[in-house]
Scaffold this motif. Structure first.
Motif, PDB file in Angstrom:
ATOM      1  N   ALA A   1      18.377 -19.705  -0.104  1.00 16.74           N
ATOM      2  CA  ALA A   1      17.598 -18.496   0.163  1.00 16.74           C
ATOM      3  C   ALA A   1      16.790 -18.096  -1.071  1.00 16.74           C
ATOM      4  O   ALA A   1      17.057 -18.548  -2.192  1.00 16.74           O
ATOM      5  N   ARG A   2      15.806 -17.261  -0.850  1.00 13.24           N
ATOM      6  CA  ARG A   2      14.960 -16.778  -1.934  1.00 13.24           C
ATOM      7  C   ARG A   2      15.028 -15.264  -2.028  1.00 13.24           C
ATOM      8  O   ARG A   2      15.472 -14.583  -1.109  1.00 13.24           O
ATOM      9  N   LEU A   3      14.568 -14.764  -3.165  1.00 10.74           N
ATOM     10  CA  LEU A   3      14.626 -13.327  -3.445  1.00 10.74           C
ATOM     11  C   LEU A   3      13.265 -12.698  -3.158  1.00 10.74           C
ATOM     12  O   LEU A   3      12.245 -13.139  -3.677  1.00 10.74           O
ATOM     13  N   VAL A   4      13.255 -11.684  -2.305  1.00 12.51           N
ATOM     14  CA  VAL A   4      12.018 -10.981  -1.961  1.00 12.51           C
ATOM     15  C   VAL A   4      12.021  -9.619  -2.655  1.00 12.51           C
ATOM     16  O   VAL A   4      12.998  -8.876  -2.567  1.00 12.51           O
ATOM     17  N   THR A   5      10.922  -9.304  -3.333  1.00 13.54           N
ATOM     18  CA  THR A   5      10.810  -8.043  -4.068  1.00 13.54           C
ATOM     19  C   THR A   5       9.596  -7.266  -3.578  1.00 13.54           C
ATOM     20  O   THR A   5       8.501  -7.819  -3.460  1.00 13.54           O
ATOM     21  N   ALA A   6       9.792  -5.984  -3.295  1.00  9.99           N
ATOM     22  CA  ALA A   6       8.696  -5.095  -2.906  1.00  9.99           C
ATOM     23  C   ALA A   6       8.620  -3.946  -3.899  1.00  9.99           C
ATOM     24  O   ALA A   6       9.603  -3.228  -4.092  1.00  9.99           O
ATOM     25  N   GLU A   7       7.461  -3.791  -4.532  1.00  8.10           N
ATOM     26  CA  GLU A   7       7.261  -2.734  -5.516  1.00  8.10           C
ATOM     27  C   GLU A   7       6.162  -1.802  -5.017  1.00  8.10           C
ATOM     28  O   GLU A   7       5.032  -2.226  -4.800  1.00  8.10           O
ATOM     29  N   VAL A   8       6.490  -0.531  -4.847  1.00  8.66           N
ATOM     30  CA  VAL A   8       5.519   0.450  -4.370  1.00  8.66           C
ATOM     31  C   VAL A   8       6.036   1.848  -4.673  1.00  8.66           C
ATOM     32  O   VAL A   8       7.240   2.108  -4.608  1.00  8.66           O
ATOM     33  N   SER A   9       5.142   2.737  -5.028  1.00  8.33           N
ATOM     34  CA  SER A   9       5.529   4.131  -5.227  1.00  8.33           C
ATOM     35  C   SER A   9       5.598   4.817  -3.870  1.00  8.33           C
ATOM     36  O   SER A   9       4.624   4.840  -3.118  1.00  8.33           O
ATOM     37  N   LEU A  10       6.755   5.390  -3.560  1.00 15.14           N
ATOM     38  CA  LEU A  10       6.955   6.054  -2.281  1.00 15.14           C
ATOM     39  C   LEU A  10       6.927   7.572  -2.425  1.00 15.14           C
ATOM     40  O   LEU A  10       7.577   8.292  -1.685  1.00 15.14           O
ATOM     41  N   LYS A  11       6.140   8.042  -3.403  1.00 17.21           N
ATOM     42  CA  LYS A  11       5.906   9.479  -3.577  1.00 17.21           C
ATOM     43  C   LYS A  11       4.410   9.726  -3.614  1.00 17.21           C
ATOM     44  O   LYS A  11       3.633   8.863  -4.040  1.00 17.21           O
ATOM     45  N   ASP A  12       3.987  10.902  -3.177  1.00 18.69           N
ATOM     46  CA  ASP A  12       2.559  11.199  -3.208  1.00 18.69           C
ATOM     47  C   ASP A  12       2.123  11.591  -4.617  1.00 18.69           C
ATOM     48  O   ASP A  12       2.925  11.543  -5.564  1.00 18.69           O
ATOM     49  N   ALA A  13       0.872  11.980  -4.756  1.00 12.40           N
ATOM     50  CA  ALA A  13       0.326  12.274  -6.081  1.00 12.40           C
ATOM     51  C   ALA A  13       1.028  13.449  -6.755  1.00 12.40           C
ATOM     52  O   ALA A  13       0.986  13.576  -7.980  1.00 12.40           O
ATOM     53  N   ASN A  14       1.676  14.286  -5.984  1.00 16.16           N
ATOM     54  CA  ASN A  14       2.397  15.440  -6.537  1.00 16.16           C
ATOM     55  C   ASN A  14       3.881  15.156  -6.760  1.00 16.16           C
ATOM     56  O   ASN A  14       4.637  16.055  -7.120  1.00 16.16           O
ATOM     57  N   GLY A  15       4.287  13.910  -6.517  1.00 17.56           N
ATOM     58  CA  GLY A  15       5.679  13.547  -6.723  1.00 17.56           C
ATOM     59  C   GLY A  15       6.585  13.869  -5.553  1.00 17.56           C
ATOM     60  O   GLY A  15       7.816  13.776  -5.671  1.00 17.56           O
ATOM     61  N   VAL A  16       5.996  14.228  -4.424  1.00 16.29           N
ATOM     62  CA  VAL A  16       6.798  14.555  -3.245  1.00 16.29           C
ATOM     63  C   VAL A  16       7.124  13.266  -2.490  1.00 16.29           C
ATOM     64  O   VAL A  16       6.229  12.470  -2.193  1.00 16.29           O
ATOM     65  N   PRO A  17       8.405  13.023  -2.153  1.00 12.16           N
ATOM     66  CA  PRO A  17       8.784  11.794  -1.443  1.00 12.16           C
ATOM     67  C   PRO A  17       8.061  11.674  -0.103  1.00 12.16           C
ATOM     68  O   PRO A  17       7.916  12.657   0.641  1.00 12.16           O
ATOM     69  N   LEU A  18       7.601  10.448   0.182  1.00 15.70           N
ATOM     70  CA  LEU A  18       6.916  10.187   1.441  1.00 15.70           C
ATOM     71  C   LEU A  18       7.889   9.802   2.554  1.00 15.70           C
ATOM     72  O   LEU A  18       7.495   9.770   3.724  1.00 15.70           O
ATOM     73  N   TYR A  19       9.149   9.528   2.183  1.00 19.19           N
ATOM     74  CA  TYR A  19      10.126   9.080   3.177  1.00 19.19           C
ATOM     75  C   TYR A  19      11.432   9.848   3.021  1.00 19.19           C
ATOM     76  O   TYR A  19      11.788  10.276   1.922  1.00 19.19           O
ATOM     77  N   THR A  20      12.115   9.993   4.138  1.00 15.88           N
ATOM     78  CA  THR A  20      13.390  10.707   4.181  1.00 15.88           C
ATOM     79  C   THR A  20      14.394   9.863   4.951  1.00 15.88           C
ATOM     80  O   THR A  20      14.011   8.880   5.620  1.00 15.88           O
ATOM     81  N   PRO A  21      15.685  10.195   4.899  1.00 18.54           N
ATOM     82  CA  PRO A  21      16.680   9.431   5.659  1.00 18.54           C
ATOM     83  C   PRO A  21      16.402   9.377   7.161  1.00 18.54           C
ATOM     84  O   PRO A  21      16.732   8.396   7.821  1.00 18.54           O
ATOM     85  N   SER A  22      15.748  10.386   7.681  1.00 22.71           N
ATOM     86  CA  SER A  22      15.445  10.381   9.120  1.00 22.71           C
ATOM     87  C   SER A  22      14.085   9.759   9.433  1.00 22.71           C
ATOM     88  O   SER A  22      13.774   9.501  10.600  1.00 22.71           O
ATOM     89  N   ALA A  23      13.294   9.514   8.400  1.00 26.27           N
ATOM     90  CA  ALA A  23      11.989   8.870   8.570  1.00 26.27           C
ATOM     91  C   ALA A  23      11.766   7.923   7.391  1.00 26.27           C
ATOM     92  O   ALA A  23      10.951   8.181   6.509  1.00 26.27           O
ATOM     93  N   PRO A  24      12.512   6.795   7.344  1.00 26.81           N
ATOM     94  CA  PRO A  24      12.476   5.892   6.198  1.00 26.81           C
ATOM     95  C   PRO A  24      11.366   4.841   6.297  1.00 26.81           C
ATOM     96  O   PRO A  24      10.712   4.697   7.334  1.00 26.81           O
ATOM     97  N   ALA A  25      11.193   4.112   5.194  1.00 25.17           N
ATOM     98  CA  ALA A  25      10.335   2.925   5.191  1.00 25.17           C
ATOM     99  C   ALA A  25      11.175   1.742   5.674  1.00 25.17           C
ATOM    100  O   ALA A  25      12.412   1.810   5.718  1.00 25.17           O
ATOM    101  N   THR A  26      10.479   0.642   6.035  1.00 25.90           N
ATOM    102  CA  THR A  26      11.182  -0.521   6.583  1.00 25.90           C
ATOM    103  C   THR A  26      10.846  -1.778   5.797  1.00 25.90           C
ATOM    104  O   THR A  26       9.681  -2.057   5.514  1.00 25.90           O
ATOM    105  N   PHE A  27      11.877  -2.530   5.459  1.00 21.22           N
ATOM    106  CA  PHE A  27      11.756  -3.802   4.748  1.00 21.22           C
ATOM    107  C   PHE A  27      12.460  -4.845   5.610  1.00 21.22           C
ATOM    108  O   PHE A  27      13.628  -4.686   5.945  1.00 21.22           O
ATOM    109  N   ILE A  28      11.722  -5.886   6.003  1.00 19.49           N
ATOM    110  CA  ILE A  28      12.293  -6.905   6.878  1.00 19.49           C
ATOM    111  C   ILE A  28      12.448  -8.208   6.108  1.00 19.49           C
ATOM    112  O   ILE A  28      11.488  -8.710   5.510  1.00 19.49           O
ATOM    113  N   LEU A  29      13.661  -8.738   6.112  1.00 21.73           N
ATOM    114  CA  LEU A  29      13.929 -10.053   5.532  1.00 21.73           C
ATOM    115  C   LEU A  29      14.098 -11.043   6.672  1.00 21.73           C
ATOM    116  O   LEU A  29      14.933 -10.838   7.562  1.00 21.73           O
ATOM    117  N   ALA A  30      13.302 -12.113   6.651  1.00 23.72           N
ATOM    118  CA  ALA A  30      13.368 -13.135   7.692  1.00 23.72           C
ATOM    119  C   ALA A  30      13.986 -14.404   7.125  1.00 23.72           C
ATOM    120  O   ALA A  30      13.602 -14.867   6.051  1.00 23.72           O
TER     121      ALA A  30
END
Length: 315
Positions: free
Chosen positions: A212-241
């Protein structure tokens, strides 16, 4: 008879003064041949893939090495002449090619070896740098990781974005693990996703010679004011195939996932989500077993919900 010594004395004084003045000129004005003996050393400032800025290199793609001349105290050293440096392979079983020489221009301290290549992928590849002409400087080495693929794009807050790597659009026996990033509420700035070797970082799943190989995703998940763009009830998704050669039999829950949310090497197995589409209490990442699936080709697609930058693989 007393006149002869009085005439010689001022002449001898003038001769001594003239000799001292000539010596002073020699000290103040070094010859051009001495300029090449300036003492210092080379230091690597950065190594990066030309196409994405990935730190290190991507197999078979040109990368740049920025190098700097420094004095014995580590201060940037301005060179008196053009100085050519050359890149070499110190350790690594692959092939170093492309453009291997660059120049630190006269009256500057930095230069770039632009357009070197290395293949195949691997971690802990050691490169050497040495001067081949111009100012004599002691050489240096740097160690890099070489990814199999990498992709870069830009994200905007509150603007949906899906990221797929053209170098790994679907898992296969030669690319056994690929990643997909789904950002329904966007991100902030550069998004970089890469697929690399697990070697020296993580012990990954191996079967019948496929690892297997290692997949890395780098991204800022906060807006310009530092407010999180995601919450536990509305998260981001990372799919490993995972290709069927590596994850061929069993349900999606048969193949554990490990992730590192801090990029410090603190990998941990991902717990299952309490229900579809949401993180549980205290969870920063979880595997959504309801949305995870095995497709018609027999490959496993593991859906991971998260609220931070992430990297992961199959242990």
């Amino acid at each position: 008879m007393s006149v002869r010594p009085s005439r010689r004395h001022p002449l001898s004084v003038l001769a001594v003064v003239a000799l001292l003045w000539a010596a002073a000129l020699l000290v103040v004005s070094p010859s051009a041949s001495m300029a090449g003996s300036v003492k210092g050393s080379l230091a690597v400032i950065s190594v990066g893939d030309q196409g994405t800025g990935f730190v290190g290199a991507v197999a078979g793609r040109p990368f740049d090495v920025v190098v700097e001349a420094r004095d014995p105290l580590g201060v940037p050293l301005v060179l008196p002449q053009d100085t050519k440096v050359r890149l070499s392979l110190v350790t690594g079983s692959g092939t170093l090619g492309g453009v291997l020489e660059g120049t630190i221009a006269k009256r500057t301290s930095q230069g770039t070896v632009s357009g070197a290549t290395y293949a195949p992928l691997g971690n802990g590849i050691t490169l050497g740098l040495a001067t081949v002409s111009g100012t004599a400087l002691s050489g240096t080495t740097t160690t890099i990781n070489v990814a199999a693929s990498a992709v870069r794009t830009q994200a905007n807050p509150h603007s949906s974005l899906n990221v797929t790597d053209p170098g790994c659009p679907a898992p296969s026996p030669t690319s056994p693990v690929c990643g997909f990033l789904q950002l329904p509420n966007g991100g902030n700035g550069t998004v970089l996703m890469s697929v690399g070797s697990c070697d020296t970082i993580l012990t990954c799943r191996t079967k019948s010679g496929t690892t297997a190989r290692l997949v890395t995703a780098e991204v800022s998940l906060k807006d310009a004011n530092g407010v999180p763009l995601y919450t536990p009830s509305a998260p981001a998704t990372f799919i490993l195939a995972c290709d069927k050669t590596l994850c061929g039999q069993g349900g999606v829950s048969s193949f554990p996932i490990v992730v590192d949310l801090t990029n410090t090497g603190a990998f941990a197995q991902v717990p299952d989500c309490p229900s579809k589409g949401v993180l549980g209490t205290g969870q920063t990442a979880c595997r959504d077993t309801v949305q995870s699936t095995r497709d018609n080709a027999g490959d496993v697609y593991s859906v991971i919900l998260f609220t931070y930058d992430i990297r992961g693989s199959y242990p």
